[in-house]
Design a protein around this motif. Structure first.
Motif, PDB file in Angstrom:
ATOM      1  N   MET A 103       1.103  -1.114   0.035  1.00  0.00           N
ATOM      2  CA  MET A 103      -0.529  -0.151   0.163  1.00  0.00           C
ATOM      3  C   MET A 103       0.731   1.541   0.025  1.00  0.00           C
ATOM      4  N   CYS A 104       0.112   2.720  -0.754  1.00  0.00           N
ATOM      5  CA  CYS A 104       1.352   3.702  -0.666  1.00  0.00           C
ATOM      6  C   CYS A 104       0.199   4.432   0.225  1.00  0.00           C
ATOM      7  N   ILE A 105       0.570   4.399   1.464  1.00  0.00           N
ATOM      8  CA  ILE A 105       0.099   5.213   2.595  1.00  0.00           C
ATOM      9  C   ILE A 105      -0.026   6.603   3.160  1.00  0.00           C
ATOM     10  N   ALA A 139       0.540  17.065   2.020  1.00  0.00           N
ATOM     11  CA  ALA A 139      -0.259  16.014   0.671  1.00  0.00           C
ATOM     12  C   ALA A 139       1.493  15.872  -0.136  1.00  0.00           C
ATOM     13  N   LEU A 140       1.318  17.067  -0.504  1.00  0.00           N
ATOM     14  CA  LEU A 140       3.016  17.316  -1.335  1.00  0.00           C
ATOM     15  C   LEU A 140       3.658  16.641  -0.145  1.00  0.00           C
ATOM     16  N   ASP A 141       4.232  17.080   0.231  1.00  0.00           N
ATOM     17  CA  ASP A 141       5.382  16.022   1.700  1.00  0.00           C
ATOM     18  C   ASP A 141       4.986  14.767   1.571  1.00  0.00           C
ATOM     19  N   GLU A 142       4.088  14.138   1.950  1.00  0.00           N
ATOM     20  CA  GLU A 142       3.557  12.962   1.991  1.00  0.00           C
ATOM     21  C   GLU A 142       4.680  12.463   0.600  1.00  0.00           C
ATOM     22  N   ILE A 143       3.165  12.943  -0.763  1.00  0.00           N
ATOM     23  CA  ILE A 143       3.482  11.754  -1.903  1.00  0.00           C
ATOM     24  C   ILE A 143       5.035  11.823  -2.167  1.00  0.00           C
ATOM     25  N   ALA A 149       9.537   5.467  -5.802  1.00  0.00           N
ATOM     26  CA  ALA A 149       8.972   5.857  -7.185  1.00  0.00           C
ATOM     27  C   ALA A 149       7.671   4.679  -7.345  1.00  0.00           C
ATOM     28  N   LYS A 150       8.408   3.083  -6.473  1.00  0.00           N
ATOM     29  CA  LYS A 150       8.136   2.462  -6.913  1.00  0.00           C
ATOM     30  C   LYS A 150       6.869   2.260  -6.067  1.00  0.00           C
ATOM     31  N   ASP A 151       6.457   2.729  -5.120  1.00  0.00           N
ATOM     32  CA  ASP A 151       6.003   2.866  -4.031  1.00  0.00           C
ATOM     33  C   ASP A 151       4.310   4.178  -4.619  1.00  0.00           C
ATOM     34  N   PHE A 157       2.741   3.356  -7.254  1.00  0.00           N
ATOM     35  CA  PHE A 157       2.180   2.266  -7.836  1.00  0.00           C
ATOM     36  C   PHE A 157       1.523   1.389  -7.387  1.00  0.00           C
ATOM     37  N   LYS A 158       1.845   1.690  -6.046  1.00  0.00           N
ATOM     38  CA  LYS A 158       0.845   0.586  -5.772  1.00  0.00           C
ATOM     39  C   LYS A 158      -0.655   1.295  -5.125  1.00  0.00           C
ATOM     40  N   PRO A 159      -1.812   0.241  -4.100  1.00  0.00           N
ATOM     41  CA  PRO A 159      -2.839   1.318  -4.365  1.00  0.00           C
ATOM     42  C   PRO A 159      -2.861   1.709  -2.812  1.00  0.00           C
ATOM     43  N   LEU A 160      -3.541   3.303  -3.700  1.00  0.00           N
ATOM     44  CA  LEU A 160      -3.529   4.303  -2.359  1.00  0.00           C
ATOM     45  C   LEU A 160      -4.452   4.135  -1.544  1.00  0.00           C
ATOM     46  N   ARG A 161      -4.277   5.054   0.129  1.00  0.00           N
ATOM     47  CA  ARG A 161      -5.125   4.407   1.050  1.00  0.00           C
ATOM     48  C   ARG A 161      -4.678   6.022   1.980  1.00  0.00           C
ATOM     49  N   VAL A 162      -5.852   6.744   1.541  1.00  0.00           N
ATOM     50  CA  VAL A 162      -5.510   8.074   2.564  1.00  0.00           C
ATOM     51  C   VAL A 162      -6.060   8.213   4.484  1.00  0.00           C
ATOM     52  N   HIS A 163      -5.206   9.367   4.859  1.00  0.00           N
ATOM     53  CA  HIS A 163      -5.948   8.816   6.604  1.00  0.00           C
ATOM     54  C   HIS A 163      -5.494  10.094   7.184  1.00  0.00           C
ATOM     55  N   PHE A 164      -6.457  10.607   7.058  1.00  0.00           N
ATOM     56  CA  PHE A 164      -6.682  11.923   7.546  1.00  0.00           C
ATOM     57  C   PHE A 164      -6.322  11.608   8.910  1.00  0.00           C
ATOM     58  N   ILE A 165      -5.834  12.360   9.684  1.00  0.00           N
ATOM     59  CA  ILE A 165      -4.743  12.157  10.738  1.00  0.00           C
ATOM     60  C   ILE A 165      -6.367  12.834  12.366  1.00  0.00           C
ATOM     61  N   GLY A 166      -6.612  12.166  13.421  1.00  0.00           N
ATOM     62  CA  GLY A 166      -7.720  12.064  13.994  1.00  0.00           C
ATOM     63  C   GLY A 166      -9.099  12.096  13.619  1.00  0.00           C
ATOM     64  N   GLU A 167      -9.347  11.190  12.565  1.00  0.00           N
ATOM     65  CA  GLU A 167     -10.751  10.404  11.854  1.00  0.00           C
ATOM     66  C   GLU A 167     -10.759   9.373  11.920  1.00  0.00           C
ATOM     67  N   ASP A 168     -11.640   9.542  11.857  1.00  0.00           N
ATOM     68  CA  ASP A 168     -12.441   7.460  12.128  1.00  0.00           C
ATOM     69  C   ASP A 168     -12.307   6.558  10.850  1.00  0.00           C
ATOM     70  N   GLY A 169     -11.830   7.510   9.592  1.00  0.00           N
ATOM     71  CA  GLY A 169     -12.536   7.219   8.378  1.00  0.00           C
ATOM     72  C   GLY A 169     -11.208   6.182   7.734  1.00  0.00           C
ATOM     73  N   ILE A 170     -11.539   4.967   7.568  1.00  0.00           N
ATOM     74  CA  ILE A 170     -11.242   4.032   7.316  1.00  0.00           C
ATOM     75  C   ILE A 170     -11.120   3.500   5.614  1.00  0.00           C
ATOM     76  N   ASP A 171     -10.235   3.666   4.718  1.00  0.00           N
ATOM     77  CA  ASP A 171     -10.017   4.156   2.773  1.00  0.00           C
ATOM     78  C   ASP A 171     -10.439   2.952   2.673  1.00  0.00           C
ATOM     79  N   ALA A 172     -11.674   2.300   1.886  1.00  0.00           N
ATOM     80  CA  ALA A 172     -11.473   1.541   1.610  1.00  0.00           C
ATOM     81  C   ALA A 172     -12.191   2.495  -0.099  1.00  0.00           C
ATOM     82  N   GLY A 173     -12.181   3.725  -0.120  1.00  0.00           N
ATOM     83  CA  GLY A 173     -11.707   4.423  -1.563  1.00  0.00           C
ATOM     84  C   GLY A 173     -12.522   5.489  -1.279  1.00  0.00           C
ATOM     85  N   GLY A 174     -13.718   5.514  -0.195  1.00  0.00           N
ATOM     86  CA  GLY A 174     -14.388   6.966   0.183  1.00  0.00           C
ATOM     87  C   GLY A 174     -13.574   8.198   0.338  1.00  0.00           C
TER      88      GLY A 174
END
Length: 351
Positions: A1-3, A15-19, A24-26, A28-45
């Motif tokens: 995963m590219c987290i 976002a720019l710092d994280e990217i 480079a190879k990472d 091309f892995k599926p992207l997962r995003v986490h908003f710090i301090g929030e409960d959302g588990i990223d299944a795509g939304g």
């Protein structure tokens, strides 16, 4: 995963710092995003919302990377900017990441940009599409056959006015351009240089950095199979929204079915929404206000019963294009609850 981990109130910088820190190879892995301090588990939304919020902030005049063109409602590179090349490279990477991860963006860029990415030449017609009034003026200069000489009628020299942080500066289109009037004999040269300035010369550094970032993920021989319009659709999706097709493609769970009265009310209410409300509903439902390539019929959307009548709002799992809808007792209540939900739908959990 590219987290990628970001804070909402520092979204662009994080976002720019994280990217930038990713190998480079990472990327091309599926992207997962986490908003710090929030409960959302990223299944795509969460990922969809991340890209939408990031693009909205990048397009803000506060960043000075892109300039809004009101006639065409598109954005173009600012000729004068304080942003480093690395910022434009990362912006290109963001677009490439969105395509690679199947996320549609509300990023209105002119077709000229996609033609440039494909290595195609751009010219006056592209400038006319971006800035119709300017293009019309240049076309009028080329076709002028009225009384008087061109230099007397148009009073133009080989210079171009460039907006720069609230003021306007002049740039020469060729050496000593300020002293060289545009005449019948050289007006074609003037127009060619003027167009080249806006579409190539003035934004060369910004575009090259942007294209490098974009092509890091989306380059290769397959790119040449696309036209500029098809590439735009790959980034932005289809702006035409056929909600009849969405209704026909919908599936139902939890006791709902196409003939259920609440389901019938839902589509009646949505059908009476104005264009903006329909886009908000689609974004609430799927995480994007654009249709994928092939139209809304290609969305695998689900309308699921979420309990008996109550005052709670509809909710959604944008990761799975699922709308959770209580079995409201009246059409009016459904319309009220649904409108309230789509107007207040940002965020995953509480910070």
């Amino acid at each position: 995963m590219c987290i990628v981990r970001v804070r909402r109130n520092h979204l662009v910088r994080d976002a720019l710092d994280e990217i930038a820190r990713q190998k480079a190879k990472d990327l091309f892995k599926p992207l997962r995003v986490h908003f710090i301090g929030e409960d959302g588990i990223d299944a795509g939304g969460v990922k969809k919302e991340f890209f939408q919020l990031l693009v909205a902030e990048v397009l803000s005049p506060d960043y000075g990377m892109l300039c809004y063109q009101p006639e065409s409602r598109t954005y173009w590179f600012c000729p004068v900017t304080l942003e480093a090349e690395s910022s434009f490279l990362l912006l290109g990477l963001v677009l490439g990441l969105a395509i690679y991860n199947g996320v549609l963006l509300d990023f209105p860029l002119p077709l000229a940009l996609y033609r440039k990415i494909l290595g195609q030449e751009v010219g006056l017609r592209d400038l006319e599409d971006m800035q119709p009034a300017l293009g019309k003026s240049l076309r009028a200069l080329l076709t002028w056959e009225g009384e008087g000489r061109v230099e007397d009628v148009f009073c133009q020299s080989f210079v171009v006015d460039v907006p720069s942080f609230g003021s306007v500066t002049s740039a020469s289109l060729k050496p000593d351009g300020e002293a060289l009037p545009v005449t019948d004999e050289n007006r074609r040269e003037f127009v060619d240089l003027y167009v080249d300035f806006w579409l190539n010369r003035s934004i060369h550094v910004q575009f090259e950095a942007f294209a490098k970032g974009f092509l890091m993920l989306c380059g290769g021989p397959a790119l040449q199979l696309f036209s500029a319009t098809e590439l735009e659709r790959l980034v932005c999706g289809n702006p035409f929204l056929d909600f009849d097709a969405l209704q026909r493609a919908a599936r139902y769970e939890g006791g709902f079915h196409p003939e259920h009265r609440v389901v019938q009310w839902l589509w009646q209410v949505v059908g009476q929404f104005n264009a903006e409300e329909k886009r908000l509903f689609l974004k609430f439902f799927t995480g994007s206000d654009r249709a994928p390539i092939g139209g809304l019929a290609n969305l695998r959307c689900i309308v699921q019963r979420d309990g008996a009548d109550s005052n709670k709002l509809p909710t959604s799992h944008t990761c799975f294009n699922t709308l959770l809808l209580p079995s409201y007792r009246s059409r009016e209540k459904l319309a009220d609850r649904l409108k309230l939900a789509i107007l207040n739908s940002e965020g995953f959990g509480l910070e």
